[in-house]
Design a protein around this motif. Sequence first.
Motif, PDB file in Angstrom:
ATOM      1  N   GLN A  89       0.840  -1.195   0.000  1.00 26.91           N
ATOM      2  CA  GLN A  89       0.000   0.000   0.000  1.00 26.91           C
ATOM      3  C   GLN A  89       0.879   1.251   0.000  1.00 26.91           C
ATOM      4  N   HIS A  90       0.534   2.227  -0.834  1.00 32.06           N
ATOM      5  CA  HIS A  90       1.345   3.436  -0.973  1.00 32.06           C
ATOM      6  C   HIS A  90       1.526   4.158   0.364  1.00 32.06           C
ATOM      7  N   GLU A  91       0.480   4.210   1.159  1.00 32.93           N
ATOM      8  CA  GLU A  91       0.546   4.871   2.458  1.00 32.93           C
ATOM      9  C   GLU A  91       1.593   4.216   3.354  1.00 32.93           C
ATOM     10  N   ARG A  95       5.602   5.372   4.886  1.00 36.52           N
ATOM     11  CA  ARG A  95       6.045   5.207   6.262  1.00 36.52           C
ATOM     12  C   ARG A  95       7.399   4.507   6.334  1.00 36.52           C
ATOM     13  N   ASP A 104       4.883  10.908   8.547  1.00 40.48           N
ATOM     14  CA  ASP A 104       4.783   9.462   8.338  1.00 40.48           C
ATOM     15  C   ASP A 104       5.786   8.650   9.149  1.00 40.48           C
ATOM     16  N   GLU A 123       5.054   4.692  -7.709  1.00 39.08           N
ATOM     17  CA  GLU A 123       3.664   4.536  -7.289  1.00 39.08           C
ATOM     18  C   GLU A 123       2.909   3.799  -8.384  1.00 39.08           C
ATOM     19  N   VAL A 135      -7.130   1.287  -2.621  1.00 36.58           N
ATOM     20  CA  VAL A 135      -6.012   2.172  -2.274  1.00 36.58           C
ATOM     21  C   VAL A 135      -4.944   2.121  -3.366  1.00 36.58           C
TER      22      VAL A 135
END
Length: 223
Positions: A89-91, A95, A104, A123, A135
């Motif tokens: 997941q990009h989020e 992090r 982050d 991405e 997402v």
Amino acid sequence: MTEQLASTGVPIHAIEVDPSLAATLKRLATRFPNVEIVSADILVSEIAKIAAGKRVRIYGNLPYYITSPILHHLFASADLIDEIHIVIQHEVALRLAAEPGTRDYGYLSVLTQYFSRPELVLEIPRGAFRPPPEVSSALVTLRLPGERAKLPQIDEASFLKFVKLCFSQKRKTLVNNLKLRVKPELIRDTLANLKLRSDARAEQLSVANFAALSQQLESRPRD
């Protein structure tokens, strides 16, 4: 991805827990004798046993909801791994590569950067998958070793527990998060000795800062 890797001719160990996907991989293995299918959960797979004495590179599309447990499991075999290339997941990717002092940055950042040198490569839009996920995704490369190669030998399990405690309430200062374990005045003295602010928060410390803080607090008398 597995087919592309198999076409290089190098030994491939494909770990897959889903029976239907494992069956697809087994059909692929009939075309590529260098591919071994390991029908197992990555979280219980013994990387050292699969590697059979050789150094390895890890490639994978990780289930987003268990990215952190998988990374913990892989880092337990860090001495055998040269690189990890994963779609996550990009989020979460943000992090892993976050720097101290940014929004982050957190426990997962410290864990990842202790063991590896993370790079967010690209991405991946939702439309690249069928069906599209809810997402955005990203390809991340983790090159080993990370900061641990520059630090003195430490008890890694204790160190990571210490870091997790430091981040237990992110908005609170280190003094507040650690006060049940160490006297506040001792924490402040140690922070001052490291030239860190007495009201420092975990998100402001680098991996090296955490290692130094952990070691100094551990070595100081607490009476």
